[in-house]
Design a protein around this motif. Structure first.
Motif, mmCIF file in Angstrom:
data_model
loop_
_atom_site.group_PDB
_atom_site.id
_atom_site.type_symbol
_atom_site.label_atom_id
_atom_site.label_comp_id
_atom_site.label_asym_id
_atom_site.label_seq_id
_atom_site.Cartn_x
_atom_site.Cartn_y
_atom_site.Cartn_z
ATOM 1 N N GLY A 31 29.837 29.582 80.522
ATOM 2 C CA GLY A 31 30.334 28.838 79.439
ATOM 3 C C GLY A 31 30.192 27.206 79.605
ATOM 4 O O GLY A 31 29.580 26.485 78.617
ATOM 5 N N ILE A 32 30.093 26.786 80.835
ATOM 6 C CA ILE A 32 29.714 25.526 81.227
ATOM 7 C C ILE A 32 28.449 25.267 81.075
ATOM 8 O O ILE A 32 27.826 24.128 80.648
ATOM 9 C CB ILE A 32 30.607 24.962 82.597
ATOM 10 N N LEU A 33 27.572 26.287 81.444
ATOM 11 C CA LEU A 33 26.254 26.079 81.331
ATOM 12 C C LEU A 33 25.589 26.300 80.092
ATOM 13 O O LEU A 33 24.468 26.241 79.900
ATOM 14 C CB LEU A 33 25.598 27.076 82.618
ATOM 15 N N GLY A 34 26.300 26.878 79.101
ATOM 16 C CA GLY A 34 25.853 26.939 77.923
ATOM 17 C C GLY A 34 25.485 28.286 77.573
ATOM 18 O O GLY A 34 24.659 28.619 76.473
ATOM 19 N N PHE A 35 25.777 29.406 78.257
ATOM 20 C CA PHE A 35 25.283 30.818 78.058
ATOM 21 C C PHE A 35 26.337 31.391 77.395
ATOM 22 O O PHE A 35 27.328 32.000 77.824
ATOM 23 C CB PHE A 35 24.874 31.604 79.434
ATOM 24 N N GLY A 36 26.317 31.194 76.088
ATOM 25 C CA GLY A 36 27.530 31.759 75.140
ATOM 26 C C GLY A 36 27.759 33.418 75.083
ATOM 27 O O GLY A 36 28.881 33.856 75.441
ATOM 28 N N GLY A 37 26.427 34.283 75.231
ATOM 29 C CA GLY A 37 26.623 35.405 75.146
ATOM 30 C C GLY A 37 27.226 36.245 76.408
ATOM 31 O O GLY A 37 27.877 37.063 76.525
ATOM 32 N N ILE A 38 26.474 35.460 77.644
ATOM 33 C CA ILE A 38 26.954 35.949 78.906
ATOM 34 C C ILE A 38 28.590 35.708 78.900
ATOM 35 O O ILE A 38 29.420 36.523 79.576
ATOM 36 C CB ILE A 38 26.185 35.330 79.911
ATOM 37 N N ALA A 39 28.949 34.231 78.604
ATOM 38 C CA ALA A 39 30.359 33.993 78.890
ATOM 39 C C ALA A 39 31.133 35.061 78.148
ATOM 40 O O ALA A 39 32.400 35.233 78.403
ATOM 41 C CB ALA A 39 30.443 32.474 78.597
ATOM 42 N N GLY A 40 30.870 35.295 76.665
ATOM 43 C CA GLY A 40 31.892 36.143 76.008
ATOM 44 C C GLY A 40 31.858 37.489 76.611
ATOM 45 O O GLY A 40 32.907 38.084 76.427
ATOM 46 N N ALA A 41 30.657 38.004 77.255
ATOM 47 C CA ALA A 41 30.894 39.394 77.579
ATOM 48 C C ALA A 41 31.647 39.463 79.109
ATOM 49 O O ALA A 41 32.391 40.202 79.304
ATOM 50 C CB ALA A 41 29.497 39.892 78.060
ATOM 51 N N ALA A 42 31.482 38.530 79.762
ATOM 52 C CA ALA A 42 32.185 38.202 80.999
ATOM 53 C C ALA A 42 33.922 38.051 80.825
ATOM 54 O O ALA A 42 34.568 38.628 81.414
ATOM 55 C CB ALA A 42 31.539 37.230 81.849
ATOM 56 N N ALA A 43 33.965 37.234 79.784
ATOM 57 C CA ALA A 43 35.340 37.072 79.501
ATOM 58 C C ALA A 43 36.093 38.482 78.876
ATOM 59 O O ALA A 43 37.010 38.777 79.175
ATOM 60 C CB ALA A 43 35.375 36.025 78.468
ATOM 61 N N GLY A 44 35.341 39.163 78.077
ATOM 62 C CA GLY A 44 35.759 40.368 77.522
ATOM 63 C C GLY A 44 36.149 41.457 78.808
ATOM 64 O O GLY A 44 37.189 42.210 78.913
ATOM 65 N N ILE A 45 34.997 41.508 79.766
ATOM 66 C CA ILE A 45 35.449 42.268 80.774
ATOM 67 C C ILE A 45 36.577 41.965 81.790
ATOM 68 O O ILE A 45 37.214 42.795 82.064
ATOM 69 C CB ILE A 45 34.110 42.370 81.499
ATOM 70 N N ALA A 46 36.652 40.572 81.895
ATOM 71 C CA ALA A 46 37.758 40.137 82.582
ATOM 72 C C ALA A 46 39.104 40.495 81.966
ATOM 73 O O ALA A 46 40.147 40.734 82.552
ATOM 74 C CB ALA A 46 37.692 38.716 82.920
ATOM 75 N N LYS A 47 39.253 40.381 80.481
ATOM 76 C CA LYS A 47 40.321 40.373 79.910
ATOM 77 C C LYS A 47 40.562 42.113 79.795
ATOM 78 O O LYS A 47 41.892 42.244 79.925
ATOM 79 C CB LYS A 47 40.089 40.156 78.399
ATOM 80 N N PHE A 48 39.839 42.927 79.830
ATOM 81 C CA PHE A 48 39.952 44.301 79.878
ATOM 82 C C PHE A 48 40.493 44.893 81.315
ATOM 83 O O PHE A 48 41.374 45.442 81.242
ATOM 84 C CB PHE A 48 38.847 45.112 79.580
ATOM 85 N N LEU A 49 39.896 44.444 82.100
ATOM 86 C CA LEU A 49 40.091 44.762 83.616
ATOM 87 C C LEU A 49 41.672 43.958 83.905
ATOM 88 O O LEU A 49 42.579 44.858 84.650
ATOM 89 C CB LEU A 49 39.307 43.991 84.721
ATOM 90 N N ALA A 50 42.034 42.901 83.569
ATOM 91 C CA ALA A 50 43.376 42.266 83.800
ATOM 92 C C ALA A 50 44.444 43.042 83.110
ATOM 93 O O ALA A 50 45.490 43.642 83.623
ATOM 94 C CB ALA A 50 43.460 40.803 83.190
ATOM 95 N N ILE A 51 44.219 43.583 81.816
ATOM 96 C CA ILE A 51 45.149 44.492 81.087
ATOM 97 C C ILE A 51 45.342 45.709 81.562
ATOM 98 O O ILE A 51 46.385 46.399 81.727
ATOM 99 C CB ILE A 51 44.634 44.446 79.612
ATOM 100 N N LEU A 52 44.250 46.340 82.039
ATOM 101 C CA LEU A 52 44.086 47.864 82.967
ATOM 102 C C LEU A 52 45.002 47.621 83.970
ATOM 103 O O LEU A 52 45.810 48.616 84.470
ATOM 104 C CB LEU A 52 42.555 48.144 83.001
#
Length: 58
Positions: A16-37
Motif C-alpha cells: 500500500g505504501i509503495l502504491g501497489f493497490g491490487g496486491i495490497a488489497g489481496a494481501a489484506a483480504g488474505i490476512a483478514k481471512f486467516l485472522a478470522i479463521l
C-alpha cells in the motif's frame, strides 16, 4: 496461522505504501481471512477444553 496473517498484513501495508493497490488489497483480504479463521479455531478449542476438563473433573 496467526503468523501467516501477520505476514500478509505486513505485505499489504508495504504494498500500500509503495502504491501497489491490487496486491495490497489481496494481501489484506488474505490476512483478514486467516485472522478470522485463527479466531474461530481458538474459540472451538477453548470450548472443547472447558467441556473436556469438566468431564475429567466430574
Amino acid at each position: 496461522m496467526i503468523k501467516w496473517a501477520l505476514i500478509f498484513a505486513v505485505i499489504a501495508i508495504v504494498a500500500g505504501i509503495l502504491g501497489f493497490g491490487g496486491i495490497a488489497g489481496a494481501a489484506a483480504g488474505i490476512a483478514k481471512f486467516l485472522a478470522i479463521l485463527a479466531l474461530i479455531v481458538f474459540l472451538i478449542f477453548l470450548v472443547l477444553g472447558f467441556t473436556v476438563a469438566k468431564k475429567i473433573v466430574d
